[in-house]
Design a protein around this motif. Structure first.
Motif, PDB file in Angstrom:
ATOM      1  N   THR A 267     -22.146 -14.267   3.758  1.00 30.05           N
ATOM      2  CA  THR A 267     -21.274 -15.439   3.652  1.00 30.05           C
ATOM      3  C   THR A 267     -20.807 -15.563   2.202  1.00 30.05           C
ATOM      4  O   THR A 267     -21.501 -15.132   1.278  1.00 30.05           O
ATOM      5  N   SER A 269     -20.155 -16.585  -1.524  1.00 29.26           N
ATOM      6  CA  SER A 269     -21.016 -17.231  -2.510  1.00 29.26           C
ATOM      7  C   SER A 269     -20.563 -16.813  -3.897  1.00 29.26           C
ATOM      8  O   SER A 269     -19.944 -15.765  -4.076  1.00 29.26           O
ATOM      9  N   SER A 270     -20.915 -17.618  -4.876  1.00 30.95           N
ATOM     10  CA  SER A 270     -20.595 -17.276  -6.266  1.00 30.95           C
ATOM     11  C   SER A 270     -21.700 -16.444  -6.906  1.00 30.95           C
ATOM     12  O   SER A 270     -21.591 -16.035  -8.059  1.00 30.95           O
ATOM     13  N   THR A 271     -22.770 -16.182  -6.154  1.00 34.96           N
ATOM     14  CA  THR A 271     -23.930 -15.448  -6.675  1.00 34.96           C
ATOM     15  C   THR A 271     -23.870 -13.989  -6.252  1.00 34.96           C
ATOM     16  O   THR A 271     -23.585 -13.680  -5.087  1.00 34.96           O
ATOM     17  N   ARG A 358     -20.720  -9.102  -4.440  1.00 31.63           N
ATOM     18  CA  ARG A 358     -20.439 -10.535  -4.333  1.00 31.63           C
ATOM     19  C   ARG A 358     -19.183 -10.742  -3.497  1.00 31.63           C
ATOM     20  O   ARG A 358     -18.188 -10.028  -3.659  1.00 31.63           O
ATOM     21  N   GLN A 360     -16.563 -13.887  -2.574  1.00 29.66           N
ATOM     22  CA  GLN A 360     -16.176 -15.252  -2.899  1.00 29.66           C
ATOM     23  C   GLN A 360     -14.968 -15.692  -2.067  1.00 29.66           C
ATOM     24  O   GLN A 360     -14.030 -14.903  -1.854  1.00 29.66           O
TER      25      GLN A 360
END
Length: 598
Positions: A267, A269-271, A358, A360
């Motif tokens: 999903t 995420s910024s991580t 990652r 985003q």
């Protein structure tokens, strides 16, 4: 036996077989048309020579008449000496006797017995280094620590400490076997030493099919994911005599599937999340659900290898990719169709290792990409920030124009080439600025009112670090002077210059004035750098006189023969840009035109 002689009626001599034969103590006779010697008593015939009985047979090779270098072999051929090449020599094309290398091509082909030498002209085969004779065969001078074939292979203990081995000869091959579990990744390492600097490794299955090879020199290393369980073999060699250590590690299952059906769901995420590519054949596939119209950014970051990133739709079609040869890959794309998408991370070269990925969700585009989704705007004096979120992004704007007014639209960026298009309500391009600059402008006078559109495009130079731009729409008011005979500005002669403007490219300003017959009038146009053209017209719009020379100061001087209304048409011919719009004009009445007669 008889003697034969013949003579023709014409007394021509006929040569007999005995002519020129000297038998010595005896005489030549013809037998069956061949010469033979009939020797005197106490003699016998040897060939065509009579020898005393008890004399040794004649040997034409004694003494040896063959004196040429390399051609010292004499043979008695029907009583004649024939010279031939010495042993180990052959006759070349020029008739010379040359040495023959009995080892070329090498006749020694037995295993490990390929050293060839010439002894008395004959090839002699011997064992290669590291092997000794055993009967007709050659065997290792020291026992081989590991077998050379799959049948003689040494089993490997998985995850054991590094184990030593030896290359007893330059041709030594050591074969190892192990049982692989389906879906596991195993890493085999061979470190050379003790005189050996290279360790060459190959992997094959039970059928002998080679699956992977590392012949790059130095340490041999193969990481491989085994799709099926079974027996596999590692073949280790060096081409040098020395030692080595080997080790087989079980790295377990792949952290991420290699196909869309095995993809790891993620999903946005910024991580960043850590992962690893175990082998050059390893591929990590991830899946996610996209919302229509959203912009997504995918990234792969590593310090170990060239990371390639590929985005695919549910059908497996490539949507976008970044396969540049860098350790950082990024894909930013606007997905207009909702549904499941996949992104694939794979090595772009021969090295692998750890990486982070990652995903985003950057939201929706700040401005629509079509005429139907255009953002309504109104004129103002300030620039408005916006973004080109993806490469070749388009932002559309709509506004309501008033007939007769001038509007100026600008796009300004830090480094991107920004293109601007003005379109009417049906989507037809009215004007455009597609010059390769970071500041583009469309300035236009609208002859009709209604809804119009500006299309702004990130033409080139876009990257994720340069996405911002500003736009501005200004209402510059009405033209300072009319563009037609009907809308001409009335003026009167004066000694003063009057300021004016060319608001748009090839703008026209029209002026009307009332002239008196017989008087001399001069109209002038002066600019900083624009080419100003002048036309004098009558009341019907017909040109009377013009000055279209390419200068920034233009003048028309004229004396009407009849009075009435006349017009000056002033045109910004060339050189116009937004920085050079101003000009000045002057109409002078120079008085009556007279001719003095003396």
């Amino acid at each position: 036996m008889g003697l034969i002689s013949c003579s023709g009626g014409n007394n021509e001599s006929v040569q007999t077989p005995c002519e020129g034969v000297a038998c010595g103590p005896g005489r030549c006779e013809v037998s069956d048309d061949r010469p033979v010697c009939a020797c005197d008593p106490g003699h016998h015939a040897e060939g065509l020579t009579c020898l005393r009985d008890g004399t040794p047979p004649f040997d034409p090779c004694a003494p040896n008449p063959c004196m040429h270098a390399g051609r010292g072999q004499c043979s008695n051929v029907q009583g004649r000496a024939v010279c031939a090449c010495d042993p180990g020599k052959v006759e070349d094309g020029s008739g010379q006797c040359v040495s023959l290398d009995a080892c070329e091509p090498n006749p020694c082909t037995a295993p490990h017995k390929t050293n060839c030498s010439v002894v008395e002209g004959q090839p002699v085969c011997a064992c290669v280094s590291g092997y000794v004779p055993q009967g007709e065969a050659c065997v290792l001078s020291v026992p081989d620590d590991h077998g050379n074939t799959p049948a003689e292979s040494s089993p490997v203990i998985i995850d054991a400490p590094p184990t030593g081995g030896a290359f007893e000869s330059t041709e030594d091959v050591d074969v190892f076997s192990f049982q692989a579990q389906a879906g596991h990744i195993y890493a085999f390492t061979c470190n050379p030493g003790g005189g050996a600097t290279d360790c060459r490794v190959s992997l094959s299955d039970a059928a002998g099919q080679v699956l992977a090879v590392d012949n790059n020199g130095g340490t041999g290393f193969i990481v491989y994911e085994y799709p099926t369980a079974g027996t596999y073999f590692f073949r280790v060699s060096s081409g040098q005599v020395g030692t080595y250590t080997y080790r087989l590690e079980d790295l377990g299952f792949d952290d991420h599937g290699d196909t869309p059906s095995e993809a790891t769901p993620v999903t946005p995420s910024s991580t960043s999340v850590g992962a690893i590519l175990h082998a050059t054949t390893d591929v990590d596939v991830f899946s996610f659900e996209a919302a229509a119209g959203h912009i997504y950014e995918l990234a792969c970051n590593t310090s170990a290898f060239d990371c390639d990133l590929v985005l695919l739709n549910a059908l497996g079609t490539v949507v976008a990719s970044d396969t540049t040869h860098t350790t950082y890959a990024r894909v930013r794309v606007e997905l207009n169709t909702p549904g499941t998408y996949f992104f694939r991370i794979q090595p772009g070269g021969s090295t692998v290792g750890a990486y982070t990925y990652r995903l985003q969700d950057l939201g929706v585009d700040d401005h629509g990409d079509t005429l139907a989704t255009a953002t309504p705007i109104t004129p103002g004096t300030s620039g408005v920030p916006a973004q080109f979120e993806v490469s070749r992004d388009e932002d559309w704007f709509s506004f309501t124009a008033t007939a007769g007014r001038l509007y100026d639209f600008t796009c300004s960026t830090a480094s991107i080439d920004c293109d601007v298009y003005l379109l009417d309500a049906t989507g037809n391009v009215v004007a455009a600025d597609t010059t390769s600059t970071t500041v583009t402008r469309v300035r236009r006078k609208f002859t009709t009112g209604g809804t119009f559109y500006y299309r702004v495009v990130a033409s080139s130079g876009w990257n994720v670090s340069y996405t911002s731009y500003t736009y501005r729409l200004q209402d510059l008011g009405v033209d300072d002077h009319g563009d037609t005979l009907a809308t001409a500005t009335p003026i009167t002669p004066s000694a003063s210059w009057v300021p004016a403007q060319f608001e748009v490219s090839r703008d026209e300003d029209w002026f009307s004035f009332t002239a008196t017959a017989g008087r001399l009038y001069e109209f002038s146009c002066s600019t900083a750098s624009i080419d100003c053209d002048l036309y004098l017209l009558d009341s019907e719009g017909k040109v009377i006189v013009a000055n279209t020379t390419s200068t920034s100061t233009t003048r028309v001087r004229w004396r009407p023969t009849t009075g009435g209304t006349f017009y000056y048409r002033v045109v910004a011919a060339s050189g116009w840009n937004v920085s050079y719009t101003s000009y000045s004009y002057q109409l002078q009445d120079l008085g009556e035109y007279t001719v003095k007669v003396q």
